[in-house]
Scaffold this motif. Structure first.
Motif, mmCIF file in Angstrom:
data_model
loop_
_atom_site.group_PDB
_atom_site.id
_atom_site.type_symbol
_atom_site.label_atom_id
_atom_site.label_comp_id
_atom_site.label_asym_id
_atom_site.label_seq_id
_atom_site.Cartn_x
_atom_site.Cartn_y
_atom_site.Cartn_z
ATOM 1 N N PHE A 168 13.464 37.333 34.962
ATOM 2 C CA PHE A 168 14.541 37.950 35.743
ATOM 3 C C PHE A 168 15.892 37.674 35.101
ATOM 4 C CE2 PHE A 168 11.409 37.983 39.286
ATOM 5 C CZ PHE A 168 11.462 39.339 39.544
ATOM 6 N N GLY A 169 16.085 36.450 34.586
ATOM 7 C CA GLY A 169 17.339 36.125 33.904
ATOM 8 C C GLY A 169 17.514 36.958 32.644
ATOM 9 N N ALA A 170 16.438 37.135 31.882
ATOM 10 C CA ALA A 170 16.508 37.941 30.656
ATOM 11 C C ALA A 170 16.857 39.383 30.981
ATOM 12 C CB ALA A 170 15.188 37.866 29.897
ATOM 13 N N GLN A 171 16.339 39.877 32.079
ATOM 14 C CA GLN A 171 16.662 41.249 32.494
ATOM 15 C C GLN A 171 18.159 41.379 32.778
ATOM 16 O OE1 GLN A 171 14.668 42.427 36.105
ATOM 17 N NE2 GLN A 171 15.125 44.582 35.793
ATOM 18 N N ARG A 172 18.740 40.376 33.450
ATOM 19 C CA ARG A 172 20.180 40.417 33.741
ATOM 20 C C ARG A 172 20.996 40.309 32.453
ATOM 21 N NH1 ARG A 172 18.267 37.285 38.145
ATOM 22 N NH2 ARG A 172 18.706 35.354 36.998
#
Length: 154
Positions: A38-42
């Motif tokens: 999820f962090g990588a997506q952001r």
């Protein structure tokens, strides 16, 4: 979970605790993977305008940020690869010790209790290295994603 460094070898107690805590570490690793995804997506979403602007006008692009995208990944994967190498070394040392012991027994020699303890310690170290490997390889990648996610949220 322990992380492998070239300068510090984990003790027998550390290795035993790594194996003892492995189920909890595996559950934490699963959570960390999801958080990192999820962090990588952001982070990717935050960097897309920079990439798009660089494609439209390469001379005016944010070259500092663009080069950071590459250097951070290279550094994280290098550190991750070192963890894999350290675990492989522990497994190789244990396999070599086992082969030497088997050869010694095949030639009719006796393995003394101290020999068995050294074998047990090397095999414990190999098992602990393999149990700690997922966490050790994920940590540098996760640290980079967390740092970028925090930086872009400001």
């Amino acid at each position: 979970m322990q992380q492998f460094e070239e300068s510090a070898m984990p003790s027998v107690t550390d290795n035993a605790m790594t194996l003892w805590n492995w189920p909890l570490a595996a559950a934490q690793w699963n959570k960390d993977v999801i958080d990192m995804m999820f962090g990588a997506q952001r982070v990717v979403a935050a960097r897309m305008p920079t990439i798009a602007a660089a494609m439209q006008n390469p001379l005016a692009a944010d070259h500092v940020e663009l080069s950071r995208m590459v250097s951070e990944k290279v550094g994280a994967f290098t550190t991750s690869g070192k963890s894999i190498s350290a675990a492989g070394d522990a497994v190789q040392r244990a396999g070599s010790a086992n082969a030497r012991a088997l050869s010694k027994m095949a030639s009719g020699s006796v393995l003394w209790p101290s020999d068995w303890m050294r074998l047990a310690e090397s095999n414990l170290a190999a098992a602990a290295a393999m149990a700690a490997l997922p966490t050790a390889t994920l940590a540098p990648l996760q640290d980079g994603v967390k740092a970028n996610d925090t930086r872009f949220r400001k």
